[in-house]
Design a protein around this motif. Structure first.
Motif, PDB file in Angstrom:
ATOM      1  N   VAL A 135      77.947-106.064 -65.756  1.00  0.00           N
ATOM      2  CA  VAL A 135      76.986-105.026 -65.383  1.00  0.00           C
ATOM      3  C   VAL A 135      76.449-104.464 -66.676  1.00  0.00           C
ATOM      4  O   VAL A 135      77.221-104.072 -67.566  1.00  0.00           O
ATOM      5  N   THR A 136      75.138-104.440 -66.826  1.00  0.00           N
ATOM      6  CA  THR A 136      74.548-103.936 -68.065  1.00  0.00           C
ATOM      7  C   THR A 136      73.365-103.026 -67.768  1.00  0.00           C
ATOM      8  O   THR A 136      72.667-103.194 -66.777  1.00  0.00           O
ATOM      9  N   GLY A 137      73.182-102.046 -68.655  1.00  0.00           N
ATOM     10  CA  GLY A 137      72.062-101.138 -68.516  1.00  0.00           C
ATOM     11  C   GLY A 137      72.435 -99.721 -68.917  1.00  0.00           C
ATOM     12  O   GLY A 137      73.580 -99.480 -69.309  1.00  0.00           O
ATOM     13  N   PRO A 138      71.511 -98.794 -68.770  1.00  0.00           N
ATOM     14  CA  PRO A 138      70.116 -99.069 -68.414  1.00  0.00           C
ATOM     15  C   PRO A 138      69.353 -99.720 -69.575  1.00  0.00           C
ATOM     16  O   PRO A 138      69.438 -99.251 -70.715  1.00  0.00           O
ATOM     17  N   LEU A 139      68.644-100.809 -69.266  1.00  0.00           N
ATOM     18  CA  LEU A 139      67.720-101.432 -70.216  1.00  0.00           C
ATOM     19  C   LEU A 139      66.330-100.858 -69.946  1.00  0.00           C
ATOM     20  O   LEU A 139      65.897-100.825 -68.795  1.00  0.00           O
ATOM     21  N   CYS A 140      65.664-100.412 -70.987  1.00  0.00           N
ATOM     22  CA  CYS A 140      64.350 -99.796 -70.811  1.00  0.00           C
ATOM     23  C   CYS A 140      63.253-100.845 -70.954  1.00  0.00           C
ATOM     24  O   CYS A 140      63.045-101.391 -72.031  1.00  0.00           O
ATOM     25  N   ASP A 141      62.581-101.130 -69.856  1.00  0.00           N
ATOM     26  CA  ASP A 141      61.490-102.101 -69.858  1.00  0.00           C
ATOM     27  C   ASP A 141      60.560-101.778 -68.685  1.00  0.00           C
ATOM     28  O   ASP A 141      60.718-102.314 -67.580  1.00  0.00           O
ATOM     29  N   PRO A 142      59.590-100.873 -68.896  1.00  0.00           N
ATOM     30  CA  PRO A 142      58.695-100.479 -67.808  1.00  0.00           C
ATOM     31  C   PRO A 142      57.949-101.650 -67.177  1.00  0.00           C
ATOM     32  O   PRO A 142      57.699-101.646 -65.960  1.00  0.00           O
ATOM     33  N   GLN A 143      57.591-102.665 -67.990  1.00  0.00           N
ATOM     34  CA  GLN A 143      56.893-103.825 -67.435  1.00  0.00           C
ATOM     35  C   GLN A 143      57.776-104.565 -66.441  1.00  0.00           C
ATOM     36  O   GLN A 143      57.328-104.958 -65.355  1.00  0.00           O
ATOM     37  N   ALA A 144      59.032-104.754 -66.797  1.00  0.00           N
ATOM     38  CA  ALA A 144      59.951-105.449 -65.910  1.00  0.00           C
ATOM     39  C   ALA A 144      60.189-104.639 -64.636  1.00  0.00           C
ATOM     40  O   ALA A 144      60.271-105.196 -63.535  1.00  0.00           O
ATOM     41  N   VAL A 145      60.293-103.313 -64.766  1.00  0.00           N
ATOM     42  CA  VAL A 145      60.475-102.464 -63.593  1.00  0.00           C
ATOM     43  C   VAL A 145      59.297-102.625 -62.633  1.00  0.00           C
ATOM     44  O   VAL A 145      59.471-102.730 -61.411  1.00  0.00           O
ATOM     45  N   ALA A 146      58.091-102.640 -63.195  1.00  0.00           N
ATOM     46  CA  ALA A 146      56.898-102.787 -62.351  1.00  0.00           C
ATOM     47  C   ALA A 146      56.928-104.116 -61.604  1.00  0.00           C
ATOM     48  O   ALA A 146      56.610-104.177 -60.401  1.00  0.00           O
ATOM     49  N   THR A 147      57.329-105.188 -62.288  1.00  0.00           N
ATOM     50  CA  THR A 147      57.387-106.508 -61.658  1.00  0.00           C
ATOM     51  C   THR A 147      58.431-106.545 -60.548  1.00  0.00           C
ATOM     52  O   THR A 147      58.182-107.052 -59.442  1.00  0.00           O
ATOM     53  N   LEU A 148      59.607-105.995 -60.827  1.00  0.00           N
ATOM     54  CA  LEU A 148      60.691-106.011 -59.846  1.00  0.00           C
ATOM     55  C   LEU A 148      60.363-105.119 -58.643  1.00  0.00           C
ATOM     56  O   LEU A 148      60.667-105.462 -57.494  1.00  0.00           O
ATOM     57  N   THR A 149      59.742-103.985 -58.910  1.00  0.00           N
ATOM     58  CA  THR A 149      59.367-103.074 -57.830  1.00  0.00           C
ATOM     59  C   THR A 149      58.323-103.718 -56.920  1.00  0.00           C
ATOM     60  O   THR A 149      58.403-103.625 -55.683  1.00  0.00           O
ATOM     61  N   ALA A 150      57.344-104.362 -57.541  1.00  0.00           N
ATOM     62  CA  ALA A 150      56.301-105.021 -56.751  1.00  0.00           C
ATOM     63  C   ALA A 150      56.875-106.158 -55.917  1.00  0.00           C
ATOM     64  O   ALA A 150      56.451-106.387 -54.776  1.00  0.00           O
ATOM     65  N   ALA A 151      57.854-106.863 -56.466  1.00  0.00           N
ATOM     66  CA  ALA A 151      58.459-107.981 -55.735  1.00  0.00           C
ATOM     67  C   ALA A 151      59.260-107.481 -54.543  1.00  0.00           C
ATOM     68  O   ALA A 151      59.232-108.085 -53.459  1.00  0.00           O
ATOM     69  N   GLY A 152      59.989-106.380 -54.724  1.00  0.00           N
ATOM     70  CA  GLY A 152      60.749-105.775 -53.636  1.00  0.00           C
ATOM     71  C   GLY A 152      62.160-106.319 -53.503  1.00  0.00           C
ATOM     72  O   GLY A 152      62.482-107.407 -54.004  1.00  0.00           O
ATOM     73  N   VAL A 153      63.002-105.533 -52.850  1.00  0.00           N
ATOM     74  CA  VAL A 153      64.399-105.910 -52.653  1.00  0.00           C
ATOM     75  C   VAL A 153      64.491-107.215 -51.870  1.00  0.00           C
ATOM     76  O   VAL A 153      63.819-107.403 -50.855  1.00  0.00           O
ATOM     77  N   GLY A 154      65.333-108.117 -52.362  1.00  0.00           N
ATOM     78  CA  GLY A 154      65.531-109.410 -51.716  1.00  0.00           C
ATOM     79  C   GLY A 154      64.724-110.538 -52.310  1.00  0.00           C
ATOM     80  O   GLY A 154      65.014-111.713 -52.051  1.00  0.00           O
ATOM     81  N   ALA A 155      63.726-110.202 -53.135  1.00  0.00           N
ATOM     82  CA  ALA A 155      62.879-111.235 -53.732  1.00  0.00           C
ATOM     83  C   ALA A 155      63.598-111.907 -54.899  1.00  0.00           C
ATOM     84  O   ALA A 155      64.371-111.286 -55.616  1.00  0.00           O
ATOM     85  N   THR A 156      63.326-113.195 -55.080  1.00  0.00           N
ATOM     86  CA  THR A 156      63.806-113.929 -56.249  1.00  0.00           C
ATOM     87  C   THR A 156      62.714-113.913 -57.305  1.00  0.00           C
ATOM     88  O   THR A 156      61.558-114.249 -57.018  1.00  0.00           O
ATOM     89  N   VAL A 157      63.086-113.493 -58.514  1.00  0.00           N
ATOM     90  CA  VAL A 157      62.094-113.257 -59.561  1.00  0.00           C
ATOM     91  C   VAL A 157      62.548-113.902 -60.860  1.00  0.00           C
ATOM     92  O   VAL A 157      63.734-113.872 -61.199  1.00  0.00           O
ATOM     93  N   THR A 158      61.606-114.476 -61.593  1.00  0.00           N
ATOM     94  CA  THR A 158      61.835-114.915 -62.976  1.00  0.00           C
ATOM     95  C   THR A 158      60.923-114.092 -63.866  1.00  0.00           C
ATOM     96  O   THR A 158      59.706-114.024 -63.616  1.00  0.00           O
ATOM     97  N   LEU A 159      61.485-113.447 -64.871  1.00  0.00           N
ATOM     98  CA  LEU A 159      60.671-112.584 -65.728  1.00  0.00           C
ATOM     99  C   LEU A 159      61.326-112.425 -67.089  1.00  0.00           C
ATOM    100  O   LEU A 159      62.509-112.721 -67.274  1.00  0.00           O
TER     101      LEU A 159
END
Length: 492
Positions: A329-353
């Motif tokens: 378990v690691t964090g918090p990592l600060c990366d607003p761009q990654a947060v935006a991508t993960l938020t847009a994808a939504g819970v349950g989505a598989t993402v590569t970033l």
């Protein structure tokens, strides 16, 4: 009495690329007036202690501003001016002043943020008593000494006595007001840069220095503070200091300050921290984790949020993956761009970033982001209430937060840099940190009161970020030389 009470806290890492605009001082900027009062009343801040003491006196209280930001780069000039102007303008007509300051603020337009503020307040109120509470990591200056009647700092690191330091300073100020004492300040400052990991008050030379300070208080000094300084500020003297408040006898206070400072200087090498190579540190953690059970803490002090780290340096996490660690378990990592991508994808989505290494936070050399693939397991507003013992009861704001589960690791990514000083950092996003095999935290000390009790071991890892313990990574231009340990022949 009409008493001005305000808070201005920022520890400035002049090597940090993390910006410090006015909006950084709070959820959306500082709290003003009644909001500043409410933000502190009942909390464990020095300002809260000031409020309580003034209310017991039946004083009229003015609280123009409460402004506190995580450590980061130099404070924007407009932000510094706005906070200082609020304090100075409110000082008009006041009978006394109590300020909750950090002591290591550097702004774009001031290398001595607190000293310049105190000078302005003193010019406005030449005869009013001014009491100040400082962080243990304050960089004390002559301006601060010249323009305050009482100075008291924390005596603990990790800091758990912020309220107590404020109560101490307030008590001495009211003793002066009522004629029970005549505070007289003296100080000493050896040319010694200390490593933050050697400023813990739980052991070693710093513990002995604080014990000497407490002994001097028992022997008659009104207050004795040992301030380790914050060495990642490129100013003239980001060095350790001893500040003594005597009762009417400045010469006695000066002798006490000199004696304790000499004790510190005589063991100066004990304030120096030598980092192990990162691969060795991670391997040590891996060995501790072989038996399972409780988590092993891997503390990334080279990218420490509370020293101005970017919180996006990926060195420790990459090394852990390279060595085959899992259950991370690691964090918090600060990366607003990654947060935006993960938020847009939504819970349950598989993402590569791509995650991290985006803010030029590596003091050694830039590195590319780390490409991760996983499932989004949580998206939240990143808010929680701190359970303590640091800042107990305060609401914390990480910005929007998201968790990427890669299988071998659960990665908490946030919009803001944030210190893992509470289990709520992880519990607020559905992670029980007790169930991890390895916890990689971007922290030096603040995490320890909460996370050490749930861990089976701890390893300090130097990621070569902008809070690294390797002074050789940083180009000091304003620092007065010679100074130890950069100059081993420095004398005092």
């Amino acid at each position: 009495m009409k008493i001005l009470i305000a808070r201005m806290n920022h520890e400035t890492n002049t090597f940090s690329p993390v910006a410090t605009p006015l909006s950084a001082f709070g959820r959306n900027g500082p709290a003003y007036g009644e909001d500043a009062y409410r933000e502190n009343k009942g909390m464990q801040t020095a300002m809260a202690a000031f409020i309580d003491a003034a209310e017991r006196e039946g004083a009229q209280i003015v609280t123009p501003v409460s402004a506190s930001a995580n450590p980061s780069g130099p404070v924007h000039a407009a932000a510094y001016d706005a906070i200082c102007n609020a304090i100075v303008e409110a000082a008009r007509g006041c009978d006394a002043v109590m300020l909750d300051l950090h002591g290591a603020m550097v702004a774009e337009n001031s290398d001595d943020g607190e000293g310049d503020l105190l000078e302005r307040v003193r010019a406005m109120l030449p005869d009013a008593p001014i009491a100040v509470s400082l962080d243990l990591h304050a960089n004390v200056t002559q301006k601060m000494i010249d323009n305050a009647d009482v100075i008291v700092s924390f005596k603990t690191y990790p800091h758990v006595d912020m309220y107590e330091s404020g109560a101490h300073a307030a008590r001495l100020m009211f003793d002066r007001v009522h004629g029970r004492a005549q505070p007289a300040i003296a100080w000493a400052q050896p040319p010694l840069l200390t490593h933050t990991l050697r400023s813990t008050t739980a052991a070693g030379a710093m513990k002995r220095a604080v014990e000497a300070a407490r002994a001097a208080e028992r022997e008659g000094m009104l207050a004795v503070s040992v301030l380790s300084g914050f060495s990642l500020a490129d100013i003239e003297a980001p060095c350790i200091s001893v500040v003594v408040v005597g009762d009417g006898d400045r010469e006695a206070a000066a002798r006490a300050a000199e004696r304790i400072a000499r004790q510190i200087w005589d063991v100066r090498d004990e304030f120096f921290y030598r980092s192990a190579p990162l691969a060795e540190s991670v391997a040590e953690g891996a060995a501790l984790g072989r038996d399972g059970g409780k988590p092993v803490l891997l503390l990334d002090h080279g990218d420490n949020c509370m020293s101005g780290g970017t919180c996006d340096t990926m060195d420790v996490f990459e090394e852990a993956l390279k060595q085959g660690l899992d259950g991370i378990v690691t964090g918090p990592l600060c990366d607003p761009q990654a947060v935006a991508t993960l938020t847009a994808a939504g819970v349950g989505a598989t993402v590569t970033l791509d995650v991290g290494n985006k803010l030029a936070g590596n003091a050694a050399k830039p590195r590319p982001p780390l490409t991760l693939t996983g499932v989004v397991s949580a998206v939240t507003d990143g808010e929680y209430v701190i359970s303590g013992p640091t800042y107990t009861g305060q609401r914390a704001y990480m910005g929007r937060a998201a968790v990427l589960d890669t299988g071998s690791a659960r990665v908490l990514v946030t919009e803001r840099t944030h210190e893992p000083w509470d289990l709520g950092v992880f519990e607020s996003v559905g992670i029980d940190p007790r169930g991890a095999r390895f916890l990689i935290l971007k922290s030096r000390m603040y995490c320890r009161p909460v996370f050490v009790p749930i861990a089976q071991g701890l390893v300090e890892c130097d990621s070569r970020g902008v809070t690294s313990s390797d002074f050789g990574l940083f180009e000091f231009r304003k620092l007065k030389r010679p100074v130890y340990p950069l100059d081993v022949d420095a004398s005092w």
